[in-house]
Design a protein around this motif. Structure first.
Motif, short mmCIF file in Angstrom:
data_model
loop_
_atom_site.label_atom_id
_atom_site.label_comp_id
_atom_site.label_asym_id
_atom_site.label_seq_id
_atom_site.Cartn_x
_atom_site.Cartn_y
_atom_site.Cartn_z
N THR A 8 0.81 -1.21 0.00
CA THR A 8 0.00 0.00 0.00
C THR A 8 0.85 1.27 0.00
O THR A 8 0.32 2.37 0.03
CB THR A 8 -0.94 0.04 1.22
OG1 THR A 8 -0.15 -0.03 2.42
CG2 THR A 8 -1.94 -1.09 1.19
N LYS A 9 2.14 1.11 -0.08
CA LYS A 9 3.06 2.26 0.01
C LYS A 9 2.80 3.33 -1.05
O LYS A 9 2.86 4.51 -0.76
CB LYS A 9 4.51 1.77 -0.09
CG LYS A 9 5.51 2.83 0.27
CD LYS A 9 6.90 2.25 0.36
CE LYS A 9 7.85 3.33 0.83
NZ LYS A 9 9.19 2.81 1.06
N GLY A 10 2.49 2.95 -2.27
CA GLY A 10 2.27 3.93 -3.33
C GLY A 10 0.86 4.48 -3.38
O GLY A 10 0.56 5.33 -4.22
N CYS A 11 -0.02 4.03 -2.50
CA CYS A 11 -1.41 4.50 -2.52
C CYS A 11 -1.49 5.95 -2.05
O CYS A 11 -0.79 6.36 -1.13
CB CYS A 11 -2.27 3.62 -1.63
SG CYS A 11 -2.39 1.92 -2.19
N ARG A 12 -2.36 6.70 -2.70
CA ARG A 12 -2.51 8.12 -2.36
C ARG A 12 -3.81 8.42 -1.64
O ARG A 12 -3.94 9.43 -0.99
CB ARG A 12 -2.42 8.96 -3.62
CG ARG A 12 -1.07 8.86 -4.27
CD ARG A 12 -1.06 9.61 -5.57
NE ARG A 12 0.18 9.28 -6.27
CZ ARG A 12 0.88 10.14 -6.95
NH1 ARG A 12 0.48 11.36 -7.05
NH2 ARG A 12 1.97 9.76 -7.55
N LEU A 18 -7.99 0.61 0.24
CA LEU A 18 -9.04 -0.40 0.32
C LEU A 18 -9.01 -1.32 -0.89
O LEU A 18 -9.19 -2.54 -0.76
CB LEU A 18 -10.42 0.26 0.46
CG LEU A 18 -10.70 0.98 1.77
CD1 LEU A 18 -12.08 1.63 1.72
CD2 LEU A 18 -10.57 0.05 2.95
N ASP A 19 -8.78 -0.74 -2.07
CA ASP A 19 -8.69 -1.56 -3.29
C ASP A 19 -7.58 -2.59 -3.17
O ASP A 19 -7.76 -3.75 -3.54
CB ASP A 19 -8.44 -0.67 -4.52
CG ASP A 19 -9.64 0.16 -4.93
OD1 ASP A 19 -10.75 -0.10 -4.44
OD2 ASP A 19 -9.45 1.07 -5.75
N VAL A 20 -6.43 -2.18 -2.65
CA VAL A 20 -5.28 -3.08 -2.53
C VAL A 20 -5.54 -4.14 -1.45
O VAL A 20 -5.28 -5.33 -1.65
CB VAL A 20 -3.99 -2.29 -2.21
CG1 VAL A 20 -2.85 -3.21 -1.82
CG2 VAL A 20 -3.59 -1.43 -3.40
N GLU A 21 -6.07 -3.70 -0.32
CA GLU A 21 -6.25 -4.62 0.81
C GLU A 21 -7.45 -5.55 0.66
O GLU A 21 -7.40 -6.70 1.08
CB GLU A 21 -6.39 -3.82 2.12
CG GLU A 21 -5.12 -3.15 2.57
CD GLU A 21 -4.07 -4.14 3.05
OE1 GLU A 21 -4.41 -5.15 3.67
OE2 GLU A 21 -2.89 -3.87 2.78
#
Length: 102
Positions: A8-12, A18-21
């Motif tokens: 999730t590091k690159g999530c803004r 939520l999409d990644v997890e």
């Protein structure tokens, strides 16, 4: 200090996390997460209102004609609650529930 998970590091935005997890909206995993989140919010609101009213779980249960264990299970997210019961619970707290369908 919390560490950011590598995936999730690159999530803004929170939605990207939520999409990644949990998957994108409409996937079974995301739907399950969102249902759980709604149940958690409802449980926390119930507990908050009960405490504001100065009632124990047992006192609230007596007021609405149910058992303390049921109130406890709802507050801990361990029980589904019927809409009619939800109205009764908040009525017992001197509150009103309004339902909004989006």
């Amino acid at each position: 200090m919390s560490k950011i998970k590598p995936k999730t590091k690159g999530c803004r935005t929170f939605d990207e996390i939520l999409d990644v997890e949990y998957g994108t909206q409409g996937t079974p995993e995301r739907d399950a997460f969102e249902q759980g989140a709604v149940a958690f919010i409802l449980a926390e609101r119930l507990k908050e209102e009960r405490l504001k009213a100065g009632l124990t779980q047992e006192q609230l249960a007596e007021r609405i004609g149910t058992k303390k264990t049921y109130i406890s299970r709802i507050e801990n997210g361990k029980a589904d609650v019927q809409l009619s019961t939800l109205f009764r619970i908040f009525q017992g707290l001197g509150k009103q529930v309004k339902l909004t369908i989006l």
